[in-house]
Design a protein around this motif. Structure first.
Motif, PDB file in Angstrom:
ATOM      1  N   SER A 432      -9.928 -13.925 -12.447  1.00 41.14           N
ATOM      2  CA  SER A 432     -11.357 -13.715 -12.696  1.00 41.14           C
ATOM      3  C   SER A 432     -12.214 -14.106 -11.509  1.00 41.14           C
ATOM      4  O   SER A 432     -13.372 -13.703 -11.413  1.00 41.14           O
ATOM      5  CB  SER A 432     -11.801 -14.508 -13.933  1.00 41.14           C
ATOM      6  N   GLU A 433     -11.664 -14.892 -10.589  1.00 39.32           N
ATOM      7  CA  GLU A 433     -12.403 -15.279  -9.382  1.00 39.32           C
ATOM      8  C   GLU A 433     -11.888 -14.566  -8.137  1.00 39.32           C
ATOM      9  O   GLU A 433     -12.193 -14.953  -7.020  1.00 39.32           O
ATOM     10  CB  GLU A 433     -12.296 -16.791  -9.190  1.00 39.32           C
ATOM     11  N   GLY A 434     -11.120 -13.502  -8.350  1.00 44.09           N
ATOM     12  CA  GLY A 434     -10.650 -12.695  -7.241  1.00 44.09           C
ATOM     13  C   GLY A 434      -9.252 -13.005  -6.783  1.00 44.09           C
ATOM     14  O   GLY A 434      -8.744 -12.360  -5.855  1.00 44.09           O
ATOM     15  N   ILE A 435      -8.598 -13.995  -7.394  1.00 43.60           N
ATOM     16  CA  ILE A 435      -7.246 -14.355  -6.989  1.00 43.60           C
ATOM     17  C   ILE A 435      -6.268 -13.248  -7.382  1.00 43.60           C
ATOM     18  O   ILE A 435      -6.295 -12.752  -8.506  1.00 43.60           O
ATOM     19  CB  ILE A 435      -6.817 -15.685  -7.638  1.00 43.60           C
ATOM     20  N   ALA A 436      -5.404 -12.878  -6.429  1.00 42.80           N
ATOM     21  CA  ALA A 436      -4.373 -11.889  -6.731  1.00 42.80           C
ATOM     22  C   ALA A 436      -3.351 -12.494  -7.685  1.00 42.80           C
ATOM     23  O   ALA A 436      -3.051 -13.690  -7.618  1.00 42.80           O
ATOM     24  CB  ALA A 436      -3.689 -11.437  -5.443  1.00 42.80           C
ATOM     25  N   SER A 437      -2.822 -11.665  -8.570  1.00 44.93           N
ATOM     26  CA  SER A 437      -1.797 -12.157  -9.490  1.00 44.93           C
ATOM     27  C   SER A 437      -0.472 -12.307  -8.753  1.00 44.93           C
ATOM     28  O   SER A 437      -0.200 -11.627  -7.767  1.00 44.93           O
ATOM     29  CB  SER A 437      -1.647 -11.213 -10.686  1.00 44.93           C
ATOM     30  N   VAL A 438       0.368 -13.238  -9.232  1.00 43.48           N
ATOM     31  CA  VAL A 438       1.606 -13.584  -8.543  1.00 43.48           C
ATOM     32  C   VAL A 438       2.583 -12.416  -8.602  1.00 43.48           C
ATOM     33  O   VAL A 438       2.777 -11.813  -9.661  1.00 43.48           O
ATOM     34  CB  VAL A 438       2.240 -14.838  -9.177  1.00 43.48           C
ATOM     35  N   PRO A 439       3.220 -12.055  -7.475  1.00 41.34           N
ATOM     36  CA  PRO A 439       4.185 -10.947  -7.488  1.00 41.34           C
ATOM     37  C   PRO A 439       5.452 -11.316  -8.233  1.00 41.34           C
ATOM     38  O   PRO A 439       5.757 -12.493  -8.449  1.00 41.34           O
ATOM     39  CB  PRO A 439       4.467 -10.718  -5.995  1.00 41.34           C
ATOM     40  N   GLY A 440       6.200 -10.285  -8.625  1.00 42.23           N
ATOM     41  CA  GLY A 440       7.441 -10.520  -9.346  1.00 42.23           C
ATOM     42  C   GLY A 440       8.483 -11.197  -8.484  1.00 42.23           C
ATOM     43  O   GLY A 440       9.234 -12.060  -8.935  1.00 42.23           O
ATOM     44  N   ILE A 441       8.565 -10.801  -7.202  1.00 42.93           N
ATOM     45  CA  ILE A 441       9.484 -11.436  -6.259  1.00 42.93           C
ATOM     46  C   ILE A 441       8.661 -12.355  -5.380  1.00 42.93           C
ATOM     47  O   ILE A 441       7.805 -11.902  -4.620  1.00 42.93           O
ATOM     48  CB  ILE A 441      10.213 -10.387  -5.405  1.00 42.93           C
ATOM     49  N   VAL A 442       8.897 -13.643  -5.484  1.00 45.04           N
ATOM     50  CA  VAL A 442       8.047 -14.611  -4.813  1.00 45.04           C
ATOM     51  C   VAL A 442       8.719 -15.111  -3.544  1.00 45.04           C
ATOM     52  O   VAL A 442       9.839 -15.610  -3.571  1.00 45.04           O
ATOM     53  CB  VAL A 442       7.734 -15.803  -5.744  1.00 45.04           C
ATOM     54  N   GLY A 443       8.040 -14.958  -2.415  1.00 42.70           N
ATOM     55  CA  GLY A 443       8.488 -15.567  -1.170  1.00 42.70           C
ATOM     56  C   GLY A 443       7.665 -16.809  -0.920  1.00 42.70           C
ATOM     57  O   GLY A 443       7.555 -17.678  -1.767  1.00 42.70           O
ATOM     58  N   ARG A 444       7.028 -16.868   0.247  1.00 43.78           N
ATOM     59  CA  ARG A 444       6.087 -17.956   0.511  1.00 43.78           C
ATOM     60  C   ARG A 444       4.701 -17.399   0.229  1.00 43.78           C
ATOM     61  O   ARG A 444       4.051 -16.827   1.094  1.00 43.78           O
ATOM     62  CB  ARG A 444       6.216 -18.422   1.964  1.00 43.78           C
ATOM     63  N   ASN A 445       4.223 -17.551  -1.000  1.00 40.59           N
ATOM     64  CA  ASN A 445       2.975 -16.876  -1.355  1.00 40.59           C
ATOM     65  C   ASN A 445       1.741 -17.718  -1.073  1.00 40.59           C
ATOM     66  O   ASN A 445       0.634 -17.324  -1.423  1.00 40.59           O
ATOM     67  CB  ASN A 445       2.985 -16.430  -2.825  1.00 40.59           C
ATOM     68  N   LEU A 446       1.900 -18.869  -0.396  1.00 33.33           N
ATOM     69  CA  LEU A 446       0.756 -19.664   0.039  1.00 33.33           C
ATOM     70  C   LEU A 446       1.041 -20.129   1.464  1.00 33.33           C
ATOM     71  O   LEU A 446       2.091 -20.719   1.734  1.00 33.33           O
ATOM     72  CB  LEU A 446       0.557 -20.865  -0.889  1.00 33.33           C
ATOM     73  N   TYR A 447       0.100 -19.839   2.376  1.00 33.89           N
ATOM     74  CA  TYR A 447       0.363 -20.086   3.792  1.00 33.89           C
ATOM     75  C   TYR A 447      -0.950 -20.427   4.496  1.00 33.89           C
ATOM     76  O   TYR A 447      -1.980 -19.793   4.238  1.00 33.89           O
ATOM     77  CB  TYR A 447       1.002 -18.841   4.417  1.00 33.89           C
ATOM     78  N   ARG A 448      -0.921 -21.440   5.373  1.00 33.76           N
ATOM     79  CA  ARG A 448      -2.104 -21.785   6.176  1.00 33.76           C
ATOM     80  C   ARG A 448      -1.861 -21.361   7.614  1.00 33.76           C
ATOM     81  O   ARG A 448      -0.899 -21.797   8.259  1.00 33.76           O
ATOM     82  CB  ARG A 448      -2.398 -23.281   6.117  1.00 33.76           C
ATOM     83  N   GLY A 449      -2.762 -20.526   8.106  1.00 32.79           N
ATOM     84  CA  GLY A 449      -2.617 -19.996   9.449  1.00 32.79           C
ATOM     85  C   GLY A 449      -3.205 -20.909  10.506  1.00 32.79           C
ATOM     86  O   GLY A 449      -3.818 -21.942  10.217  1.00 32.79           O
TER      87      GLY A 449
END
Length: 706
Positions: A432-449
């Protein structure tokens, strides 16, 4: 009639005042906090300095030579000082007075988040900072900047299936701010400055193409900036970004010195330049790029190597250079590169560790598959903290976590994105705040550049945001009590004058004591997330947590004075602590009023007084009777005493007198002397009189006694 000091003056605003042309027809005004008046006209936007009588004209760039898009018909200012203006056919205009730039927003049929129509009739910014847009063709739109904190980027190329391409598994940012995005359909290069994507996928006819379209992990080589390591579901790829050639590493039964499994789960370049590879079923692999040697670490209890199912989920290097990896079974192991020994944490607490992050205090955050998050002191081998659903987490299935520069912990789980602050606790963000839903195959879905931005991967694409700019909505709701009614008696209305929200006090009869209060927090960001608490002072001892319910009910209230208070918070937990209140007076029945109780008291006192007086009179009469009886008895006793006394005295006197009379009589009769007769006769007469007196007294005493 009173005189009015305010005078309406006509202002001639034209090219004579600091402008090269007429300003056209004035459509809307807006006075800003700094005292300037901004004017929307049919030729553009004007800034009028009232004190200096100066006018400046700003004009948007027309969209074409044939269409004049400068005809503004409405105007509003937002909290940041930007101006929003509506146009008749060319959508919405935003003007930033700080840099003098215009931005145009229009309707795009393929984008449901764009304007509904291009014909804007009116615009308005409410107290919460939400922009409301009304259209000529009917209907309204709402734009909430606080809601969409997380911009969502969709990756696609011509001819590609957008739904598949947008399913992002992993992401990496190189030193040139290029984003490398791994999806289930291939690898994308995304230039953040040019907004350009380049697509790489498997080509059976090209030996230097990607080995597999499903990319699971991307890692930049810190010792060679032109190299990317790309893990896939079918092999490891070494990608040269300059030549755009892929080199492949595959598992082979013939070459046991290579990788042990083609499905790559995670990658790590340590401080010595060694590449560590986690696989699904092939254990842990160490690759020395200089020698080209692969060393496999497979589950072997005899060598104290415990890797559950040879399935490595994550790899991390701590400050001492030790390699930590999470796996199935007991889930957590450490490789000491100095000794070459493995330490296995055989505890159910760390079952299937999914992610690591070492904080600035050299403590390890550990996210698990089923048991939430642990803060672990690896030196003391001690768990410092443990977070689960029971104490704040949204769910216990953790995928990735990392810290930002402010010390907040960002957590990606199967329920979305969470921020943990040691001071403020957990804050959840969702679709509801624009966050993408989690994919079915999860890799590193959170990353700081390297830019400091955090990237969150999901099915619809990826979010990119600066964690320092994720600020809670500081505007609390405006709280109103909208209705007070009789519970379960809808046919009976409570009578009062005016609006209930404006009343400070409400007086009710004694039988109107089953009440229902309806209230609302006016914040239109996400009203379903507004939270409420209420209390009825004089009845409740503590505040009641109502969640998002907007009704409070009380039954069978005793007559008396109560104060109903309600407060509300917005979606970010910012409370309007003052809230709203109303005094409720439930009047007692006439037989229970103060005057009635006073009359009861007077009657009671009077009755008590009457009974007391009656009792006093009875006691007095009884006392008088007893006293008279006592006196009579005493008198009777006295009379008897007197009678006995007189009788005794009489007897005492009569005997001597009788004895005197007898001899006296004899002497008188026997003597012949006259003198003697006279003397004795005198004695006899006196004795007779005395005896008569004694007899009278005796008779009198008998009479009184009788």
């Amino acid at each position: 009639m009173d005189e009015f000091n305010n005078i309406i003056k006509k202002s001639e605003l034209s090219h004579h005042i600091n402008s090269k042309r007429e300003i056209g027809s004035v459509e809307s005004f807006c006075k800003t906090r700094d005292g300037f008046i901004w004017i929307a006209t049919t030729v553009g936007l004007c800034k009028f300095n009232l004190s200096a009588n100066e006018l400046e004209l700003y004009q948007p760039i027309p969209v074409s030579k044939d269409i004049v898009a400068n005809q503004l018909n409405s105007l509003t200012e937002d909290k940041e000082g930007n101006f929003w203006a509506g146009t008749t056919i060319e959508g919405l205009i935003k003007f930033d007075p700080k840099n003098g730039k215009f931005f145009r927003y229009k309707n795009y049929p393929d984008d449901h988040n764009s304007l509904a129509f291009n014909g804007v009739l009116t615009v308005y910014t409410d107290r919460s900072g939400i922009l409301w847009i009304g259209y000529w063709t009917g209907g309204i739109s709402k734009w909430d900047k606080q809601k969409w904190k997380f911009p969502l980027y969709k990756i696609s190329s011509k001819g590609d299936n957008v739904l598949d391409i947008n399913n992002v598994n992993t992401i990496y940012e190189d030193k040139n701010r290029n984003l490398w995005v791994g999806t289930q359909r291939g690898l994308y290069k995304y230039d953040q400055d040019k907004y350009f994507s380049k697509f790489y996928k498997r080509n059976p006819n090209n030996t230097h193409s990607l080995s597999c379209d499903s990319v699971t992990y991307i890692l930049g080589d810190s010792f060679n900036s032109s190299v990317l390591w790309v893990g896939t579901e079918n092999g490891l790829n070494e990608f040269n970004t300059e030549t755009e050639h892929f080199s492949h590493y595959f598992y082979s039964t013939k070459h046991t010195a290579g990788i042990s499994e083609n499905y790559i789960k995670c990658l790590l370049i340590d401080h010595k330049g060694l590449l560590w590879i986690g696989t699904r079923g092939g254990g842990l692999i160490k690759y020395d790029k200089k020698t080209g040697n692969f060393i496999r670490f497979l589950n072997d209890p005899n060598k104290e190597i415990i890797i559950g199912n040879n399935y490595v989920h994550c790899i991390y290097e701590d400050y001492a250079g030790n390699i930590w990896f999470g796996h199935d079974d007991h889930g957590l192991s450490k490789y000491d590169r100095k000794s070459g020994n493995f330490t296995n944490y055989n505890t159910e607490n760390f079952f299937a560790a999914r992610t690591f992050y070492e904080n600035k205090n050299k403590k390890m955050w550990i996210g698990t598959y089923q048991d939430g998050i642990y803060l672990f002191d690896q030196l003391k081998n001690d768990i410092i903290s443990h977070f689960t659903i029971e104490n704040g987490l949204r769910d216990n299935q953790i995928n990735t976590l990392l810290e930002d520069s402010l010390g907040n912990l960002w957590i990606a789980s199967f329920s979305g994105l969470t921020r943990y602050s040691p001071i403020n606790g957990f804050k959840y963000y969702s679709v509801s705040e624009g966050i993408a839903s989690v994919p079915g195959i999860v890799g590193r879905n959170l990353y700081r550049g390297i830019s400091g931005n955090i990237y969150y991967c999901g099915k619809e694409g990826f979010n990119a945001f600066n964690p320092n700019e994720i600020i809670d909505d500081s505007t609390p709701p405006h709280v109103l009590i909208k209705k007070v009614s009789l519970f379960n008696r809808t046919e009976e209305k409570i009578e009062y004058d005016g609006f209930i929200s404006e009343l400070k006090e409400l007086s009710l009869s004694y039988n109107q004591n089953d009440l229902s209060f309806q209230y609302v927090g006016l914040h239109y960001g996400e009203p379903l997330k507004n939270q409420y608490k209420y209390i009825l002072e004089g009845f409740d001892k503590n505040w009641n947590d109502a969640g998002n319910l907007r009704t409070a009910t009380y039954t069978n209230l005793d007559p008396g004075t109560y104060i109903f208070r309600v407060k509300a918070s917005n979606r970010d937990g910012i409370w309007n602590v003052k809230g709203a209140s109303i005094k409720i007076i439930i009047n007692p029945p006439i037989w229970a009023t103060t005057w009635a109780y006073l009359l009861y008291i007077i009657l009671t006192i009077s009755l008590i007084y009457f009974l007391w007086k009656l009792n006093v009179r009875r006691i007095r009469t009884k006392h008088e009777y007893e006293m008279s009886k006592f006196e009579a008895e005493k008198l009777h006793e006295v009379d008897e005493l007197k009678s006995r006394f007189f009788a005794n005295i009489s007897h005492e006197f009569r005997t001597p007198l009788t004895l005197i009379l007898g001899p006296a009589k004899d002497v008188i009769e026997s003597t012949k002397e006259l003198k003697t007769k006279q003397d004795v006769g005198l004695i006899k007469g006196n004795a007779i009189r005395l005896l008569g007196l004694v007899n009278q007294l005796l008779d009198l005493s008998k009479l009184e006694a009788g």
